[in-house]
Write a protein that holds these residues in place. Structure first.
Motif, PDB file in Angstrom:
ATOM      1  N   UNK A  23       0.883  -1.056  -0.174  1.00  0.00           N
ATOM      2  CA  UNK A  23      -0.082   0.000   0.081  1.00  0.00           C
ATOM      3  C   UNK A  23       0.668   1.132   0.040  1.00  0.00           C
ATOM      4  N   UNK A  24       1.930   1.198   0.904  1.00  0.00           N
ATOM      5  CA  UNK A  24       2.781   2.421   0.751  1.00  0.00           C
ATOM      6  C   UNK A  24       3.574   2.584  -0.496  1.00  0.00           C
ATOM      7  N   UNK A  25       3.959   1.594  -1.151  1.00  0.00           N
ATOM      8  CA  UNK A  25       4.591   1.596  -2.512  1.00  0.00           C
ATOM      9  C   UNK A  25       3.661   2.152  -3.464  1.00  0.00           C
ATOM     10  N   UNK A  26       2.315   1.607  -3.416  1.00  0.00           N
ATOM     11  CA  UNK A  26       1.269   2.129  -4.562  1.00  0.00           C
ATOM     12  C   UNK A  26       1.112   3.765  -4.210  1.00  0.00           C
ATOM     13  N   UNK A  27       1.312   4.213  -3.064  1.00  0.00           N
ATOM     14  CA  UNK A  27       0.823   5.550  -2.867  1.00  0.00           C
ATOM     15  C   UNK A  27       2.083   6.367  -3.248  1.00  0.00           C
ATOM     16  N   UNK A  28       3.389   5.856  -2.964  1.00  0.00           N
ATOM     17  CA  UNK A  28       4.609   6.580  -3.593  1.00  0.00           C
ATOM     18  C   UNK A  28       4.648   6.659  -5.002  1.00  0.00           C
ATOM     19  N   UNK A  29       4.112   5.552  -5.669  1.00  0.00           N
ATOM     20  CA  UNK A  29       4.347   5.326  -7.184  1.00  0.00           C
ATOM     21  C   UNK A  29       3.344   6.470  -7.709  1.00  0.00           C
ATOM     22  N   UNK A  30       2.006   6.668  -7.084  1.00  0.00           N
ATOM     23  CA  UNK A  30       0.933   7.506  -7.676  1.00  0.00           C
ATOM     24  C   UNK A  30       1.472   9.215  -7.352  1.00  0.00           C
ATOM     25  N   UNK A  31       2.365   9.342  -6.203  1.00  0.00           N
ATOM     26  CA  UNK A  31       2.786  10.548  -6.006  1.00  0.00           C
ATOM     27  C   UNK A  31       3.747  11.244  -7.016  1.00  0.00           C
ATOM     28  N   UNK A  32       4.693   9.872  -7.228  1.00  0.00           N
ATOM     29  CA  UNK A  32       5.801  10.338  -8.340  1.00  0.00           C
ATOM     30  C   UNK A  32       5.035  10.393  -9.664  1.00  0.00           C
ATOM     31  N   UNK A  33       4.130   9.524 -10.168  1.00  0.00           N
ATOM     32  CA  UNK A  33       3.444   9.725 -11.087  1.00  0.00           C
ATOM     33  C   UNK A  33       2.939  10.826 -11.413  1.00  0.00           C
ATOM     34  N   UNK A  34       2.168  11.517 -10.473  1.00  0.00           N
ATOM     35  CA  UNK A  34       1.663  13.011 -10.522  1.00  0.00           C
ATOM     36  C   UNK A  34       2.685  14.006 -10.778  1.00  0.00           C
ATOM     37  N   UNK A  35       3.734  13.902 -10.098  1.00  0.00           N
ATOM     38  CA  UNK A  35       4.930  14.889 -10.369  1.00  0.00           C
ATOM     39  C   UNK A  35       5.487  14.810 -11.509  1.00  0.00           C
ATOM     40  N   UNK A  36       5.655  13.717 -12.144  1.00  0.00           N
ATOM     41  CA  UNK A  36       6.264  13.552 -13.541  1.00  0.00           C
ATOM     42  C   UNK A  36       5.059  14.043 -14.576  1.00  0.00           C
ATOM     43  N   UNK A  37       3.949  13.894 -14.492  1.00  0.00           N
ATOM     44  CA  UNK A  37       2.893  14.299 -15.275  1.00  0.00           C
ATOM     45  C   UNK A  37       2.949  15.802 -15.538  1.00  0.00           C
ATOM     46  N   UNK A  38       2.997  16.346 -14.217  1.00  0.00           N
ATOM     47  CA  UNK A  38       3.046  18.030 -14.146  1.00  0.00           C
ATOM     48  C   UNK A  38       4.088  18.488 -14.768  1.00  0.00           C
TER      49      UNK A  38
END
Length: 92
Positions: A23-38
């Motif tokens: 669950x923690x890794x999924x959250x980190x992945x989503x945060x990183x994905x959002x930063x990359x897309x931005x």
């Protein structure tokens, strides 16, 4: 070295820790994905097309066959249909 079967308590603790880590890794992945897309959009000027719920459902339905282990020709099917269904997901 003596090998024993882990206790039910130990198995549950390991399973719980594994679920928490996942669950923690999924959250980190989503945060990183959002930063990359931005960054892509704001700094690099890349247009990002986000699928609607309807498009996402259609995409899942079309690609479901790719993961069917009972379908021996699924890769050939994918190669043949790709241009047809990819067109459905282009931005309007």
């Amino acid at each position: 070295m003596i090998c024993t079967t882990p206790s039910p308590e130990l198995r549950e603790a390991v399973d719980r820790c594994g679920r928490e880590a996942m669950a923690d890794q999924r959250l980190r992945n989503r945060e990183q994905e959002a930063e990359i897309l931005e960054r892509w959009q704001e700094e690099d000027g890349i247009a990002v097309h986000v699928l609607t719920e309807e498009q996402w459902g259609a995409f899942q339905a079309l690609t479901e066959r790719l993961y069917d282990p009972e379908d021996p020709d699924h890769q050939d099917w994918f190669a043949d249909c790709t241009p047809e269904w990819v067109e459905q997901f282009r931005p309007s």
